[in-house]
Design a protein around this motif. Structure first.
Motif, short mmCIF file in Angstrom:
data_model
loop_
_atom_site.label_atom_id
_atom_site.label_comp_id
_atom_site.label_asym_id
_atom_site.label_seq_id
_atom_site.Cartn_x
_atom_site.Cartn_y
_atom_site.Cartn_z
N ARG A 47 -8.39 5.75 -3.85
CA ARG A 47 -8.27 5.29 -2.46
C ARG A 47 -9.59 4.66 -2.01
NH1 ARG A 47 -5.66 10.46 -1.42
NH2 ARG A 47 -3.42 10.19 -1.16
N ASP A 111 -7.49 1.75 3.01
CA ASP A 111 -6.65 2.91 3.33
C ASP A 111 -7.14 3.62 4.59
OD1 ASP A 111 -4.93 3.02 0.88
OD2 ASP A 111 -6.88 3.21 -0.09
N GLY A 142 -2.06 3.52 6.35
CA GLY A 142 -3.48 3.91 6.32
C GLY A 142 -3.89 4.51 7.66
#
Ligand code: SAM
Length: 208
Positions: A47, A111, A142
């Motif tokens: 991420r 994200d 996100g």
């Protein structure tokens, strides 16, 4: 900034702030956002977060420790000197740093945008564009984690700061599902031990 009274010249204060908060734990808003990402997809790797106004790294270090890629942005070079010298800095190959004002800087889709105690320092004339950039850059699903400051905060009278009513903040959050919205209002002290009335919105929100 040089025409501002000394008490309002935050560019000069940041190095003392970094010293005062050195070693503090990550912000609760960041931890609440990370917990939600982990609950959604426990095994997800790779991420990516943008840590705006990262300071000396209390949140960036936690993101890196958990294996996130991080773009850490700050307007003060000493923030990065201190961050890179931290003994608890791990996974530094996942870190990119960018020195610059967040209102002048671009970043890729992400994200998570983490903006811990930094967005109120954006001058009001740039705030709406900055907020749009934040919203646009967060992928659907996100999150934003961080703080905005309220209109009853002592620093609301500083002309170079951005403070908002609760209704204004709720409007900013319309593109999001709100997950945490805690209002803190109290007389307290700053990290530099100056007395201050705080009016803070602590936010975690998921982009719709
Ligand atoms: C109160 S500190 C917060 C640092 C860290 N996020 C934390 O939670 O402790 C605010 C940080 O935002 C940075 N900052 C303030 N205004 C900025 C701007 N317009 N662009 C980039 N960084 C800024 C300062 O240099 C400082 O490091």
């Amino acid at each position: 900034m040089s025409e501002l009274p000394k008490s309002q010249n935050f560019d000069e204060k940041w190095p003392r702030y970094y010293q005062a908060v050195a070693g503090r734990v990550p912000r609760n808003t960041l931890l609440a956002a990370l917990e939600r990402f982990d609950n959604e997809e426990p095994d997800r790797k790779g991420r990516f977060a943008v840590d705006l106004g990262c300071g000396e790294g209390r949140d960036t270090v936690e993101l890196l420790r958990r294996g996130w890629r991080v773009l850490a942005i700050d307007g003060n070079a000493e923030a990065f000197e201190r961050m890179l010298a931290r003994p608890d800095l791990q996974n530094v190959e996942l870190l990119e740093t960018k020195l610059g004002k967040f209102q002048d800087t671009t970043w890729p889709e992400t994200d998570l945008i983490n903006g811990s105690f930094c967005l109120p320092f954006c001058p009001p004339e740039y705030f709406s564009q900055l907020w749009d950039k934040i919203v646009q850059s967060i992928r659907v699903g996100g999150r934003f984690s961080g703080q905005l400051f309220g209109d009853r905060d002592d620093w609301a009278k500083i002309p170079t700061h951005s403070h908002f009513t609760q209704a204004q903040v709720e409007k900013f959050l319309e593109p999001f599902e709100i997950e945490v919205f805690n209002i803190e209002e109290e007389d307290g002290k700053t990290a530099l031990q100056e007395p201050k009335h705080w009016h803070i919105f602590h936010i975690v929100a998921r982009k719709k």
